[in-house]
Design a protein around this motif. Structure first.
Motif, short mmCIF file in Angstrom:
data_model
loop_
_atom_site.label_atom_id
_atom_site.label_comp_id
_atom_site.label_asym_id
_atom_site.label_seq_id
_atom_site.Cartn_x
_atom_site.Cartn_y
_atom_site.Cartn_z
N ASP A 1 7.41 9.59 -17.84
CA ASP A 1 7.22 8.21 -17.38
C ASP A 1 6.25 7.46 -18.28
N ALA A 2 5.19 8.14 -18.72
CA ALA A 2 4.22 7.51 -19.62
C ALA A 2 4.87 7.21 -20.97
N GLY A 3 5.71 8.11 -21.44
CA GLY A 3 6.41 7.88 -22.70
C GLY A 3 7.28 6.65 -22.64
N ARG A 4 8.03 6.52 -21.56
CA ARG A 4 8.90 5.35 -21.41
C ARG A 4 8.07 4.08 -21.29
N ALA A 5 6.97 4.16 -20.56
CA ALA A 5 6.10 2.99 -20.38
C ALA A 5 5.44 2.56 -21.69
N ALA A 6 5.32 3.49 -22.64
CA ALA A 6 4.69 3.17 -23.92
C ALA A 6 5.58 2.29 -24.79
N ILE A 7 6.83 2.14 -24.41
CA ILE A 7 7.76 1.31 -25.19
C ILE A 7 7.63 -0.13 -24.70
N GLN A 8 6.75 -0.87 -25.34
CA GLN A 8 6.47 -2.25 -24.95
C GLN A 8 6.93 -3.26 -26.00
N ASP A 9 7.08 -2.80 -27.21
CA ASP A 9 7.41 -3.70 -28.32
C ASP A 9 8.37 -2.97 -29.24
N SER A 10 8.92 -3.69 -30.21
CA SER A 10 9.82 -3.06 -31.16
C SER A 10 9.04 -2.06 -32.02
N MET A 11 9.75 -1.04 -32.52
CA MET A 11 9.13 -0.01 -33.35
C MET A 11 10.14 0.46 -34.39
N THR A 12 9.61 1.04 -35.45
CA THR A 12 10.47 1.74 -36.40
C THR A 12 10.79 3.11 -35.81
N ASP A 13 11.73 3.82 -36.40
CA ASP A 13 12.05 5.14 -35.87
C ASP A 13 10.88 6.10 -36.04
N THR A 14 10.10 5.94 -37.10
CA THR A 14 8.93 6.79 -37.30
C THR A 14 7.87 6.52 -36.24
N GLN A 15 7.61 5.26 -35.95
CA GLN A 15 6.65 4.92 -34.90
C GLN A 15 7.12 5.48 -33.55
N PHE A 16 8.39 5.33 -33.26
CA PHE A 16 8.96 5.85 -32.02
C PHE A 16 8.75 7.36 -31.92
N GLY A 17 9.00 8.05 -33.00
CA GLY A 17 8.83 9.50 -33.02
C GLY A 17 7.40 9.93 -32.78
N PHE A 18 6.46 9.30 -33.47
CA PHE A 18 5.05 9.71 -33.35
C PHE A 18 4.36 9.18 -32.10
N ARG A 19 4.67 7.96 -31.70
CA ARG A 19 3.98 7.36 -30.55
C ARG A 19 4.58 7.74 -29.20
N VAL A 20 5.89 8.00 -29.19
CA VAL A 20 6.57 8.20 -27.91
C VAL A 20 7.11 9.63 -27.75
N ILE A 21 7.85 10.11 -28.71
CA ILE A 21 8.49 11.42 -28.59
C ILE A 21 7.50 12.57 -28.78
N ALA A 22 6.65 12.49 -29.78
CA ALA A 22 5.73 13.59 -30.08
C ALA A 22 4.81 13.95 -28.90
N PRO A 23 4.23 12.98 -28.19
CA PRO A 23 3.40 13.37 -27.05
C PRO A 23 4.19 14.11 -25.96
N ASP A 24 5.45 13.76 -25.76
CA ASP A 24 6.26 14.48 -24.78
C ASP A 24 6.53 15.90 -25.24
N ARG A 25 6.80 16.06 -26.51
CA ARG A 25 7.02 17.41 -27.05
C ARG A 25 5.76 18.24 -26.89
N LYS A 26 4.62 17.63 -27.08
CA LYS A 26 3.37 18.36 -26.94
C LYS A 26 3.15 18.78 -25.48
N SER A 27 3.64 18.00 -24.55
CA SER A 27 3.48 18.32 -23.13
C SER A 27 4.16 19.62 -22.75
#
Length: 94
Positions: free
Chosen positions: A62-88
């Protein structure tokens, strides 16, 4: 196998055009990709809740989805949104 799925998910919005690392994707498109990522993780990850309880993972998703507030590049998406979920998942190589 899961690592391969993760790499594919970061490129879900790829098109026939040449790769452009500066291309920004809208929050709507990123949320669609994120929802797909979550569904695939919940369905196919062999030990998603092995080290992290389901309610904790749900909060992380839920936090990952909520972090999507603005446009991002695929690299930003990977590091800011996907990576924290993988770490979880607390798994180093799945």
């Amino acid at each position: 196998m899961t690592a391969g799925i993760m790499m594919l998910l970061s490129a879900c919005t790829a098109s026939r055009d040449a790769y452009n690392p500066s291309r920004r994707f809208s929050p709507e498109v990123l949320r669609e990709d994120y929802d797909l990522f979550r569904r695939l993780m919940e369905r196919y990850h062999p030990s998603l809740y092995w080290y992290t309880p389901r309610d904790t993972m749900d909060l992380a998703f839920d936090a990952g989805r909520a972090a999507i507030q603005d446009s991002m590049t695929d690299t930003q998406f990977g590091f800011r949104v996907i990576a924290p979920d993988r770490k979880s998942t607390r798994l180093n190589s799945s």
